[in-house]
Scaffold this motif. Sequence first.
Motif, PDB file in Angstrom:
ATOM      1  N   SER A   1      12.009   2.267 -33.633  1.00  0.00           N
ATOM      2  CA  SER A   1      13.206   2.691 -33.969  1.00  0.00           C
ATOM      3  C   SER A   1      14.266   1.695 -34.490  1.00  0.00           C
ATOM      4  CB  SER A   1      13.844   3.148 -32.614  1.00  0.00           C
ATOM      5  OG  SER A   1      15.388   3.658 -32.764  1.00  0.00           O
ATOM      6  N   LEU A   2      14.745   1.993 -35.882  1.00  0.00           N
ATOM      7  CA  LEU A   2      15.650   0.962 -36.227  1.00  0.00           C
ATOM      8  C   LEU A   2      16.987   1.222 -35.837  1.00  0.00           C
ATOM      9  CD1 LEU A   2      14.646   1.430 -39.937  1.00  0.00           C
ATOM     10  CD2 LEU A   2      13.999  -0.661 -38.217  1.00  0.00           C
ATOM     11  N   PHE A   3      17.335   2.306 -35.585  1.00  0.00           N
ATOM     12  CA  PHE A   3      18.754   2.632 -34.875  1.00  0.00           C
ATOM     13  C   PHE A   3      18.760   3.973 -33.970  1.00  0.00           C
ATOM     14  CE2 PHE A   3      22.562   5.115 -35.503  1.00  0.00           C
ATOM     15  CZ  PHE A   3      23.511   4.172 -34.968  1.00  0.00           C
ATOM     16  N   GLN A   4      19.220   3.908 -32.986  1.00  0.00           N
ATOM     17  CA  GLN A   4      19.160   5.132 -31.955  1.00  0.00           C
ATOM     18  C   GLN A   4      20.601   5.871 -32.159  1.00  0.00           C
ATOM     19  OE1 GLN A   4      19.534   5.512 -27.233  1.00  0.00           O
ATOM     20  NE2 GLN A   4      17.544   4.750 -27.672  1.00  0.00           N
ATOM     21  N   ARG A   5      20.414   7.371 -32.672  1.00  0.00           N
ATOM     22  CA  ARG A   5      21.688   7.816 -32.758  1.00  0.00           C
ATOM     23  C   ARG A   5      22.247   8.714 -31.680  1.00  0.00           C
ATOM     24  NH1 ARG A   5      20.789  12.101 -36.881  1.00  0.00           N
ATOM     25  NH2 ARG A   5      23.089  11.706 -37.272  1.00  0.00           N
ATOM     26  N   SER A   6      21.101   9.027 -30.848  1.00  0.00           N
ATOM     27  CA  SER A   6      21.486   9.809 -29.544  1.00  0.00           C
ATOM     28  C   SER A   6      20.156  10.089 -28.804  1.00  0.00           C
ATOM     29  CB  SER A   6      21.786  11.278 -30.092  1.00  0.00           C
ATOM     30  OG  SER A   6      20.960  12.067 -30.509  1.00  0.00           O
ATOM     31  N   ASN A   7      20.302  10.562 -27.536  1.00  0.00           N
ATOM     32  CA  ASN A   7      19.167  10.545 -26.754  1.00  0.00           C
ATOM     33  C   ASN A   7      18.994  12.241 -26.478  1.00  0.00           C
ATOM     34  OD1 ASN A   7      18.165   8.091 -25.889  1.00  0.00           O
ATOM     35  ND2 ASN A   7      20.189   7.804 -24.845  1.00  0.00           N
ATOM     36  N   PRO A   8      17.835  12.902 -26.029  1.00  0.00           N
ATOM     37  CA  PRO A   8      17.645  14.071 -25.889  1.00  0.00           C
ATOM     38  C   PRO A   8      18.531  14.480 -24.641  1.00  0.00           C
ATOM     39  CG  PRO A   8      15.500  12.941 -26.027  1.00  0.00           C
ATOM     40  CD  PRO A   8      16.640  12.098 -25.898  1.00  0.00           C
ATOM     41  N   ILE A   9      18.691  15.618 -24.558  1.00  0.00           N
ATOM     42  CA  ILE A   9      19.647  16.544 -23.486  1.00  0.00           C
ATOM     43  C   ILE A   9      19.000  17.772 -22.818  1.00  0.00           C
ATOM     44  CG2 ILE A   9      21.808  15.577 -24.623  1.00  0.00           C
ATOM     45  CD1 ILE A   9      22.444  18.337 -25.686  1.00  0.00           C
ATOM     46  N   ARG A  10      19.339  18.076 -21.750  1.00  0.00           N
ATOM     47  CA  ARG A  10      18.783  19.236 -21.326  1.00  0.00           C
ATOM     48  C   ARG A  10      18.875  20.405 -22.243  1.00  0.00           C
ATOM     49  NH1 ARG A  10      22.225  18.086 -17.165  1.00  0.00           N
ATOM     50  NH2 ARG A  10      21.501  16.615 -15.667  1.00  0.00           N
ATOM     51  N   GLY A  11      17.695  21.162 -22.287  1.00  0.00           N
ATOM     52  CA  GLY A  11      17.819  22.368 -23.268  1.00  0.00           C
ATOM     53  C   GLY A  11      17.082  22.137 -24.496  1.00  0.00           C
ATOM     54  N   ASP A  12      17.010  20.710 -25.096  1.00  0.00           N
ATOM     55  CA  ASP A  12      16.234  20.453 -25.982  1.00  0.00           C
ATOM     56  C   ASP A  12      14.813  20.716 -26.273  1.00  0.00           C
ATOM     57  OD1 ASP A  12      18.880  19.667 -27.363  1.00  0.00           O
ATOM     58  OD2 ASP A  12      18.234  17.396 -27.391  1.00  0.00           O
ATOM     59  N   ILE A  13      14.453  21.259 -27.482  1.00  0.00           N
ATOM     60  CA  ILE A  13      13.206  21.515 -27.668  1.00  0.00           C
ATOM     61  C   ILE A  13      12.615  20.148 -28.395  1.00  0.00           C
ATOM     62  CG2 ILE A  13      11.318  22.821 -28.751  1.00  0.00           C
ATOM     63  CD1 ILE A  13      13.109  25.459 -28.209  1.00  0.00           C
ATOM     64  N   VAL A  14      11.612  19.531 -27.778  1.00  0.00           N
ATOM     65  CA  VAL A  14      11.377  18.360 -28.473  1.00  0.00           C
ATOM     66  C   VAL A  14       9.938  18.384 -28.789  1.00  0.00           C
ATOM     67  CG1 VAL A  14      13.075  16.880 -27.160  1.00  0.00           C
ATOM     68  CG2 VAL A  14      10.735  16.948 -26.103  1.00  0.00           C
ATOM     69  N   VAL A  15       9.482  17.426 -29.831  1.00  0.00           N
ATOM     70  CA  VAL A  15       8.259  17.134 -30.238  1.00  0.00           C
ATOM     71  C   VAL A  15       7.809  15.856 -30.009  1.00  0.00           C
ATOM     72  CG1 VAL A  15       6.473  17.176 -32.304  1.00  0.00           C
ATOM     73  CG2 VAL A  15       8.538  18.958 -32.240  1.00  0.00           C
ATOM     74  N   PHE A  16       6.699  15.569 -29.223  1.00  0.00           N
ATOM     75  CA  PHE A  16       6.553  14.253 -28.909  1.00  0.00           C
ATOM     76  C   PHE A  16       4.760  13.920 -29.025  1.00  0.00           C
ATOM     77  CE2 PHE A  16       6.542  16.833 -25.107  1.00  0.00           C
ATOM     78  CZ  PHE A  16       5.367  16.460 -24.285  1.00  0.00           C
ATOM     79  N   ASP A  17       4.383  12.743 -29.270  1.00  0.00           N
ATOM     80  CA  ASP A  17       3.115  12.104 -29.248  1.00  0.00           C
ATOM     81  C   ASP A  17       2.801  11.825 -28.166  1.00  0.00           C
ATOM     82  OD1 ASP A  17       2.734  12.740 -32.176  1.00  0.00           O
ATOM     83  OD2 ASP A  17       3.969  10.872 -32.753  1.00  0.00           O
ATOM     84  N   SER A  18       2.179  12.922 -27.213  1.00  0.00           N
ATOM     85  CA  SER A  18       1.807  12.481 -26.148  1.00  0.00           C
ATOM     86  C   SER A  18       0.520  11.561 -25.766  1.00  0.00           C
ATOM     87  CB  SER A  18       1.609  13.544 -25.171  1.00  0.00           C
ATOM     88  OG  SER A  18       1.060  13.461 -23.998  1.00  0.00           O
ATOM     89  N   LYS A  19       0.664  10.530 -25.259  1.00  0.00           N
ATOM     90  CA  LYS A  19      -0.530   9.415 -25.172  1.00  0.00           C
ATOM     91  C   LYS A  19      -1.413   9.932 -23.960  1.00  0.00           C
ATOM     92  CE  LYS A  19       1.254   5.130 -26.699  1.00  0.00           C
ATOM     93  NZ  LYS A  19       1.609   3.902 -26.469  1.00  0.00           N
ATOM     94  N   ALA A  20      -0.440  10.808 -22.811  1.00  0.00           N
ATOM     95  CA  ALA A  20      -1.463  11.308 -21.716  1.00  0.00           C
ATOM     96  C   ALA A  20      -2.326  12.392 -22.142  1.00  0.00           C
ATOM     97  CB  ALA A  20      -0.429  11.534 -20.762  1.00  0.00           C
ATOM     98  N   SER A  21      -1.894  13.250 -23.074  1.00  0.00           N
ATOM     99  CA  SER A  21      -2.737  14.253 -23.411  1.00  0.00           C
ATOM    100  C   SER A  21      -3.388  14.034 -24.748  1.00  0.00           C
ATOM    101  CB  SER A  21      -1.687  15.577 -23.496  1.00  0.00           C
ATOM    102  OG  SER A  21      -1.036  15.377 -24.779  1.00  0.00           O
ATOM    103  N   GLY A  22      -3.029  12.873 -25.524  1.00  0.00           N
ATOM    104  CA  GLY A  22      -3.757  12.670 -26.579  1.00  0.00           C
ATOM    105  C   GLY A  22      -3.649  13.664 -27.869  1.00  0.00           C
TER     106      GLY A  22
END
Length: 217
Positions: free
Chosen positions: A68-89
């Motif tokens: 991350s070069l710059f953090q614009r905001s953080n996820p909030i409750r209700g957001d649908i997010v896409v993430f690269d899960s190391k735990a699930s691969g």
Amino acid sequence: MMKHWICKAWKENKSFLIFIALMLIFRSAVADWNEVPTGSMKPTILEGDRILVNKMAYDIRVPFTHISLFQRSNPIRGDIVVFDSKASGKKLVKRIVGVPGDIVELKNNVLIINGEQLSYELVTSNDTAIDKMEDLLGVEHFIRVSKHGSPLSSFRSDVIPSGYYFALGDNRDNSADSRVIGLVPRQEIVGRSRHVVLSFNYENYYIPRKDRFLQKL
């Protein structure tokens, strides 16, 4: 000989190659679309949906990395997010229900956040599942639960630490989410989704679903 061939190929296809490079950078750092192959987010997201992912929703990142070069905001409750899960691969799509500092509890598929029980409204019901409208502390969205419940129907978290999030699938009894893989690290979250781009019906010869085109999530 090889050097000569590369130079010739570059000269003849320079514009096209630059376009491809810019497109890859755009999809890596600005916006992309993701295919959803499972029903873990039903009824909100269906198998075959291609969802638009805003990769600048939370961070400006170095293309092709999680830096991350710059953090614009953080996820909030209700957001649908896409993430690269190391735990699930693999890459996952889930809804944020708990943010740092929260205590998340689920009792028979009823969410309790920081001691406050969420409210639900029945939408539809059949022999196996019930669809409800969940009020996630001001964010209303659909969820699906099994009439017979599952081992995932109840749990209790500790206080969510800084830099981590609790994510659930809207299809509560059929989702490998934070109840299975644990909390989602902030750095694994690559973007937020609010719209379906297009959708193909896997059960009907991959025919596009017209009613899902640019559907808001």
